[in-house]
Design an enzyme around this catalytic site. Sequence first.
Site, short mmCIF file in Angstrom:
data_model
loop_
_atom_site.label_atom_id
_atom_site.label_comp_id
_atom_site.label_asym_id
_atom_site.label_seq_id
_atom_site.Cartn_x
_atom_site.Cartn_y
_atom_site.Cartn_z
CE1 TYR A 1 -8.95 -3.95 2.16
CE2 TYR A 1 -9.13 -3.00 4.33
CZ TYR A 1 -8.49 -3.83 3.45
OH TYR A 1 -7.38 -4.53 3.86
NE ARG A 2 -4.47 -1.32 4.44
CZ ARG A 2 -3.92 -2.31 5.14
NH1 ARG A 2 -4.56 -3.47 5.24
NH2 ARG A 2 -2.78 -2.14 5.76
CE1 TYR B 1 -3.91 -2.23 0.37
CE2 TYR B 1 -2.48 -3.42 1.90
CZ TYR B 1 -3.62 -3.36 1.12
OH TYR B 1 -4.48 -4.44 1.07
#
Lengths: 117, 551
Positions: B496-497, B119
């Site tokens: 969601y992310r 991420y």
Amino acid sequence: MNEGAATLMALAVIALSACSGNVPSQSAKAPRAMTGKELYDHWCADCHDAGPGHPGTLRLAGDMGEDNAVLLKRNGLDAETVRYAVRNGFQMMPPFRQTEISDEELDRLAVYMVNRK
Amino acid sequence: MLTRRHFVQGSAAATAFAALPGTRVASAAPAALPAHVPPRDFAGALDAMRAIVGRGWVFADELSLLGYHDHFAMKPPEAHAASAAVAPRTVEEIQRILEVARDHGIPVWTISTGRNLGYGGAAPRMAGTLVLDLKRMNRIVEVNEKHAYAVVEPGVSYKDLYAHLQRIGSKLWIDCAAPGWGGVVGNLLDRGVGYTPMGEHFLLQQCGMQVVLSDGTVVDTGLGGQSGTAALHAYRYGHGPWVDGLFTQSNFGVVTRLGVQLMPEPPGYRPYMVTFPDEDAIEPLTEAIRPLKLAQIIPNAATSTELLWEAAVEVRKDQYFDGDGPTPDSARRKIKADLGVGEWNFYGALYGSPETMDATWPIIRDALGAIKGARFFMAEDKKGRPSFEYRARLMRGVPNMTEFGTVAWIPNAGHVGFGPVVPVDGALALAQYRKVRQLTNAAGFDYFGEFIVGWRDMHHIFMPAFTLGDPAEGARLLRLVEALVDDAARDGYGVYRTHLDLMDKVAGSYGWNEGALAKFNGRLKAAIDPAGILAPGKSGIWPAARGQSHE
């Protein structure tokens, strides 16, 4: 890194309290420098120990052969290599910052890994 | 000090490294200065920060800043190069650092343990941002055995907290993400999930935050707003608006302490695995899981894992297929046979007294056993198999790194996360799996995915591995995940992310009513961080002064 700062980094975690009550109830022991083995166990073992379930070992077996897959058993591992891999990262392994492993800790870690065999 | 250049030129080990397949030497991006900050002013600001934290805790040299790159970057390192990093030890130091940043207009990106790999890792969204590295704030402030919680600072990793609880003889379990080096606070603030009954971290664990705002104000949320409150880490709401969510996936403050509710060790624990031989099994499997999760008969955040995710924690791709492109069906069949796993593999666990577990197991067994080809395995059946054993550890909150094997699948690999959320619905799960796999395979990558059922929703966690240091492959993967975000939005699935490179795109996919939600976030940003210094671009939220063009 200055020496005072290195001392503060000596333990990965300083517990200020423990167990009962919702206020601190137990002071931490004085910080103690982690040994090379403790540093290896904390930062490296989960990926690089022998046996299945260790992704670094799994990858190195493919890249360098089974004989060189386990870092602590590898021939020709020198301290420079350890320091380089930790600070620069190596393939799938990201670098480790000085806030994670201090320069002094890295020296102890490298000595342990090189002399372990 | 050994520098990268010295190493490359002078070390025999460098030669050995360089000979490895696909090896690249880590490339350092030149430190990028913050936009609109003259170099002399920036140097002065760093000197001021050195006076606050000590000379050794400000990092601005090329080698030190390597650790603040996104090691699994799809773009060249320049895209997210930090200008410098500063590592405070206390809240008071953070307040003083933010004062310097405000005075000079320096953007600040906060990390906790910096292990958000897939991420963005420790890297900032915007090049030139100063990283506020909170790893040194690693105190476990309190463990409360009676009320089952801990209070931790952002630098505490799962491994740290687990080891501490073991050391003091605690009977409390943590809930960890799959890589054990992750941070308790950082993962929760990014709304990550784990695998025990406390697996929905923000929903079930968060109870009381301490936050430093960009003007230096320290706020304790919930009952923390009342001095000396007794139930600070037992009741999360306090009185009035509940603001804690504003500090997750956002850039409204710097979280410096968190109450984390923990699970008391149950009297018994029985992990289990159920394998299914067919790709389409994800549909009936998901349908079977939903009522069991709604009724909490399956109490933990349970996972349905696809074949290659299972394989990658035990074997490498080259052991089955050494060609280019996705793993062919012939190799997949051999993997299934060799490892004794299915196309889909469900992991869950029973918790409680023997009587409780004995009572619930037949319900689960009958529901999942009705699916074609279901095979059941308990711990004694899978002794020594890492794919089962690491899941068994995760479902009782024992951190480990085995799942990092998903990037050992191919040489010199990283991965990136794409996480759309769907209701627990079999048809949706099958449709989403088929589409993501088809697009992924068409782009030349293997599908790595699992569905985590926390309670009423499923996180479809898709983490494709790709070759690091290959700009063309990185660009190809980025195009794939961008297309997946667009496709998910068209189908009505929210992500969601997400990774740094996708934050604007994902934020844009939440565009209903002319982007009302993004506009509201912008109004909050302007009100809470008027200087606009905190984490520009996090989750697609930019300071108004920067407009909507940020590269």
